[in-house]
Design a protein around this motif. Structure first.
Motif, PDB file in Angstrom:
ATOM      1  N   ALA A 175      23.300  16.280 158.169  1.00 44.52           N
ATOM      2  CA  ALA A 175      24.524  17.004 158.096  1.00 44.52           C
ATOM      3  C   ALA A 175      24.462  17.691 159.403  1.00 44.52           C
ATOM      4  CB  ALA A 175      24.456  17.704 156.827  1.00 44.52           C
ATOM      5  N   ALA A 176      23.338  18.130 160.060  1.00 42.67           N
ATOM      6  CA  ALA A 176      22.885  18.901 161.013  1.00 42.67           C
ATOM      7  C   ALA A 176      23.780  18.140 162.199  1.00 42.67           C
ATOM      8  CB  ALA A 176      21.510  19.348 161.368  1.00 42.67           C
ATOM      9  N   GLN A 177      23.333  16.856 162.019  1.00 41.41           N
ATOM     10  CA  GLN A 177      24.089  15.859 163.172  1.00 41.41           C
ATOM     11  C   GLN A 177      25.495  16.002 163.349  1.00 41.41           C
ATOM     12  OE1 GLN A 177      22.004  14.798 165.370  1.00 41.41           O
ATOM     13  NE2 GLN A 177      20.068  15.153 164.365  1.00 41.41           N
ATOM     14  N   GLY A 178      26.240  16.021 162.043  1.00 40.57           N
ATOM     15  CA  GLY A 178      27.747  16.211 162.245  1.00 40.57           C
ATOM     16  C   GLY A 178      28.133  15.982 160.703  1.00 40.57           C
ATOM     17  N   GLU A 179      29.298  14.971 160.533  1.00 39.98           N
ATOM     18  CA  GLU A 179      29.945  14.798 159.367  1.00 39.98           C
ATOM     19  C   GLU A 179      29.155  13.592 158.427  1.00 39.98           C
ATOM     20  OE1 GLU A 179      34.252  13.565 157.412  1.00 39.98           O
ATOM     21  OE2 GLU A 179      34.128  14.206 159.695  1.00 39.98           O
ATOM     22  N   VAL A 180      28.961  14.027 157.123  1.00 36.93           N
ATOM     23  CA  VAL A 180      28.244  12.992 156.229  1.00 36.93           C
ATOM     24  C   VAL A 180      29.139  12.521 155.340  1.00 36.93           C
ATOM     25  CG1 VAL A 180      26.352  12.361 154.614  1.00 36.93           C
ATOM     26  CG2 VAL A 180      25.825  13.980 156.822  1.00 36.93           C
ATOM     27  N   SER A 181      29.427  11.279 155.123  1.00 32.46           N
ATOM     28  CA  SER A 181      30.275  10.785 154.126  1.00 32.46           C
ATOM     29  C   SER A 181      29.403   9.820 153.475  1.00 32.46           C
ATOM     30  CB  SER A 181      31.569  10.123 154.639  1.00 32.46           C
ATOM     31  OG  SER A 181      31.140   9.120 155.615  1.00 32.46           O
ATOM     32  N   PHE A 182      29.842   9.532 151.921  1.00 31.40           N
ATOM     33  CA  PHE A 182      29.131   8.680 151.267  1.00 31.40           C
ATOM     34  C   PHE A 182      30.232   7.599 150.767  1.00 31.40           C
ATOM     35  CE2 PHE A 182      27.191  13.021 150.744  1.00 31.40           C
ATOM     36  CZ  PHE A 182      26.003  12.377 150.785  1.00 31.40           C
TER      37      PHE A 182
ATOM     38  N   LEU B 202      24.692   4.374 160.189  1.00 33.56           N
ATOM     39  CA  LEU B 202      24.678   3.988 158.689  1.00 33.56           C
ATOM     40  C   LEU B 202      23.356   4.206 158.046  1.00 33.56           C
ATOM     41  CD1 LEU B 202      25.667   2.918 156.092  1.00 33.56           C
ATOM     42  CD2 LEU B 202      25.472   0.372 157.265  1.00 33.56           C
ATOM     43  N   TYR B 203      23.301   4.854 156.906  1.00 30.85           N
ATOM     44  CA  TYR B 203      21.911   5.038 156.365  1.00 30.85           C
ATOM     45  C   TYR B 203      22.014   4.346 155.029  1.00 30.85           C
ATOM     46  CZ  TYR B 203      18.040   7.463 153.908  1.00 30.85           C
ATOM     47  OH  TYR B 203      16.801   8.103 153.198  1.00 30.85           O
ATOM     48  N   LEU B 204      21.215   3.208 154.711  1.00 33.34           N
ATOM     49  CA  LEU B 204      21.127   2.389 153.449  1.00 33.34           C
ATOM     50  C   LEU B 204      19.888   2.881 152.722  1.00 33.34           C
ATOM     51  CD1 LEU B 204      22.305  -0.910 154.855  1.00 33.34           C
ATOM     52  CD2 LEU B 204      23.702   0.606 153.126  1.00 33.34           C
ATOM     53  N   PRO B 205      19.875   3.677 152.101  1.00 30.99           N
ATOM     54  CA  PRO B 205      18.481   4.286 151.337  1.00 30.99           C
ATOM     55  C   PRO B 205      18.139   3.192 150.270  1.00 30.99           C
ATOM     56  CG  PRO B 205      20.428   5.329 150.302  1.00 30.99           C
ATOM     57  CD  PRO B 205      20.957   4.599 151.463  1.00 30.99           C
ATOM     58  N   GLY B 206      17.192   3.189 149.649  1.00 35.88           N
ATOM     59  CA  GLY B 206      16.571   2.459 148.652  1.00 35.88           C
ATOM     60  C   GLY B 206      17.293   2.702 147.165  1.00 35.88           C
ATOM     61  N   GLY B 207      16.780   1.966 146.108  1.00 34.88           N
ATOM     62  CA  GLY B 207      17.430   1.954 145.135  1.00 34.88           C
ATOM     63  C   GLY B 207      16.968   1.011 144.198  1.00 34.88           C
TER      64      GLY B 207
ATOM     65  N   ALA C  21      22.888  14.993 169.171  1.00 32.79           N
ATOM     66  CA  ALA C  21      24.302  15.237 169.592  1.00 32.79           C
ATOM     67  C   ALA C  21      25.306  15.616 168.385  1.00 32.79           C
ATOM     68  CB  ALA C  21      25.043  13.985 170.345  1.00 32.79           C
ATOM     69  N   PRO C  22      25.362  16.813 168.076  1.00 33.83           N
ATOM     70  CA  PRO C  22      26.006  17.218 166.805  1.00 33.83           C
ATOM     71  C   PRO C  22      27.578  16.743 167.119  1.00 33.83           C
ATOM     72  CG  PRO C  22      24.840  18.940 167.465  1.00 33.83           C
ATOM     73  CD  PRO C  22      24.561  17.945 168.629  1.00 33.83           C
ATOM     74  N   GLY C  23      28.201  16.419 165.977  1.00 34.56           N
ATOM     75  CA  GLY C  23      29.410  16.247 165.935  1.00 34.56           C
ATOM     76  C   GLY C  23      29.635  14.386 165.620  1.00 34.56           C
ATOM     77  N   ARG C  24      28.418  13.908 165.164  1.00 32.21           N
ATOM     78  CA  ARG C  24      28.773  12.590 164.982  1.00 32.21           C
ATOM     79  C   ARG C  24      28.942  12.149 163.565  1.00 32.21           C
ATOM     80  NH1 ARG C  24      22.942  11.115 168.151  1.00 32.21           N
ATOM     81  NH2 ARG C  24      23.881  10.111 170.201  1.00 32.21           N
ATOM     82  N   LYS C  25      29.394  10.886 163.132  1.00 32.90           N
ATOM     83  CA  LYS C  25      29.646  10.789 161.784  1.00 32.90           C
ATOM     84  C   LYS C  25      28.487   9.691 161.321  1.00 32.90           C
ATOM     85  CE  LYS C  25      34.833  11.059 162.406  1.00 32.90           C
ATOM     86  NZ  LYS C  25      35.983  10.230 162.344  1.00 32.90           N
ATOM     87  N   ILE C  26      28.013  10.205 160.132  1.00 31.11           N
ATOM     88  CA  ILE C  26      26.987   9.590 159.555  1.00 31.11           C
ATOM     89  C   ILE C  26      27.479   8.969 158.092  1.00 31.11           C
ATOM     90  CG2 ILE C  26      24.785   9.602 158.628  1.00 31.11           C
ATOM     91  CD1 ILE C  26      25.676  12.241 160.894  1.00 31.11           C
ATOM     92  N   ALA C  27      27.457   7.867 157.913  1.00 27.91           N
ATOM     93  CA  ALA C  27      27.748   7.131 156.399  1.00 27.91           C
ATOM     94  C   ALA C  27      26.692   6.855 155.794  1.00 27.91           C
ATOM     95  CB  ALA C  27      28.680   5.881 156.635  1.00 27.91           C
ATOM     96  N   VAL C  28      26.610   7.242 154.373  1.00 22.29           N
ATOM     97  CA  VAL C  28      25.385   6.930 153.814  1.00 22.29           C
ATOM     98  C   VAL C  28      25.736   6.235 152.414  1.00 22.29           C
ATOM     99  CG1 VAL C  28      23.679   8.274 152.199  1.00 22.29           C
ATOM    100  CG2 VAL C  28      24.366   9.358 154.209  1.00 22.29           C
TER     101      VAL C  28
END
Length: 437
Positions: free
Chosen positions: A268-275, A290-295, A243-250
């Motif tokens: 980004a193909a899904q919508g707006e990515v913000s960090f 919400l994407y919480l990557p490793g580190g 469903a393109p147009g969603r908002k993704i927070a990373v």
């Protein structure tokens, strides 16, 4: 850059510890100093070496991994990132033919897949003319591997190099020069926070190696031997969307930065990515995922514990049913607490009713196949921490297997719309939202 051919090469070795990363960093810097736009890649799932690459070249480095990527996707990624480059350097992993099963996924197979030749880096300590047999073996072990040249590392003197050069010539491999033996050229431990300050302090390493390469390696001959046609970019890959147009927070900062660039492209193909930065106590932006990557959250426990706005906004989002994908360090951040090596506990988000600990650190690593909801996702597990068992454990879902299809003890924790585990997933060929369906 529009020329039809550019230098493209794999830097490989017979084994780990031969100096591949050191040489790669120096070569990237040497080419940059010549005014070339050089694109680097790293074989395998490693997050750390690409950061060193970027320090040396000034350009983001991209992972190429045949366990996590289809050959078609890999070729497309490679071609897309080389269009504006004047030269391409791919750093291998382990030994040239070492794969997850025999040579499957090896540096040699990656180089074959993208169609580039190999330059071997050979540790020449305590060896001389006998390296000819080694070089002959690497050149002829597989007829579909193109070994064109060799650079010798840790060479004692010009006289020592004369024996090595003669051996290479008799083996049919171009001798391209050497790196002299020195204690100054050691890449720091991979277990670093890699803050901006630390990276700046490391900048002397590629400079020093570049100076040695310019003095002792025939860079012009190396580039000439590795000239290959620039790959054509295939028709734009169809990145799956729901469903393109969603908002993704990373989450992205010094504590959370183990991120594959191609995964961000898929998001980004899904919508707006913000960090946003949990370390800087930034509130979670409005989002559908919400994407919480490793580190390295373990290096910043005091700061993360003090960042109450970030912790509370993430906890509230998860409690309200928000989708959360958390990997390794991101999963630890969702726990009630993280304990340091001495056992001191620091409060975290409290989304998962468990504790993560750095006590008794022990490395756990390996490729993983995650089977969830009738789909298979692939990734890699690499961590020193562990989860402290609770009397009432979190619900777990899915099944994880090794590269040899053996059951792996790695768990994927599930609470509401939260999925969290130690596996770093590569989902650039899939719809990441499908994980939650």
């Amino acid at each position: 850059m529009t020329s039809t051919s550019i230098p493209q090469l794999l830097v490989a070795a017979g084994s780990s510890g031969s100096g591949k990363t050191t040489f790669t960093l120096g070569l990237l810097r040497a080419l940059k100093r010549r005014g070339l736009a050089v694109q680097s890649f790293k074989c395998g799932p490693d997050y750390i070496d690409p950061k060193f690459h970027q320090l040396s070249s000034g350009r983001p480095s991209i992972n190429l991994d045949l366990f996590m990527m289809s050959p078609e996707h890999m070729r497309a990624v490679y071609a897309r990132h080389t269009q504006e480059a004047d030269a391409v350097v791919l750093e291998g992993v382990m030994g040239l033919y070492d794969g997850y099963v025999r040579m499957h996924g090896s540096s040699a197979e990656v180089a074959k897949t993208v169609g580039i030749p190999t330059v071997l880096l050979v540790d020449a300590r305590s060896s001389a003319y006998s390296v000819g047999a080694l070089l002959y073996g690497f050149k002829h072990f597989r007829q579909d591997t193109e070994v064109v040249g060799v650079v010798f590392n840790r060479v004692a003197s010009e006289n020592h190099y004369r024996f090595l050069r003669e051996a290479a010539e008799d083996a049919g491999v171009i001798p391209l020069g050497y790196i002299p033996k020195t204690k100054l050229l050691e890449v720091p431990s991979r277990h670093l926070g890699l803050s901006l300050r630390e990276l700046q302090e490391l900048d002397a390493l590629p400079e020093d190696v570049a100076a040695l390469i310019e003095k002792h390696v025939d860079v012009d001959r190396l580039l000439e031997a590795c000239m290959r046609p620039r790959p054509a970019v295939p028709a734009e890959e169809a990145v799956p969307t729901s469903a393109p147009g969603r908002k993704i927070a990373v989450a992205r900062d010094e504590a959370f930065n183990f991120i594959y660039e191609e995964n961000i492209r898929a998001l980004a193909a899904q919508g707006e990515v913000s960090f946003f930065s949990p370390l800087k106590d930034e509130a979670l932006p409005e989002c559908d995922l919400l994407y919480l990557p490793g580190g390295y959250p373990e290096f910043y426990l005091s700061e993360l514990a003090a960042a109450e706005r970030s912790r509370s906004s993430i906890a509230a989002y998860a409690a309200a049913g928000g989708r959360v994908l958390a990997e390794c360090g991101g999963m630890m951040y969702l726990c009630r607490t993280i304990r340091d090596e001495e056992g001191k506990a620091y409060p975290m988000c409290g989304v998962l009713d468990q504790e993560a600990t750095m006590e008794g650190m022990r490395l756990r690593l390996g490729y993983r196949k995650l089977r969830l909801g009738g789909r298979e996702y692939r990734g890699h597990e690499f961590h020193y921490s562990s989860i402290v068992s609770q009397e009432v454990g979190e619900e777990t879902v899915g099944e994880q297997l090794t590269a040899r299809d053996e059951v792996a003890p790695t768990l994927l924790y599930h609470r509401g719309n939260v999925l969290a585990g130690y596996t770093h997933l590569y989902f650039a060929e899939q719809d990441p939202f499908a994980l939650f369906s």
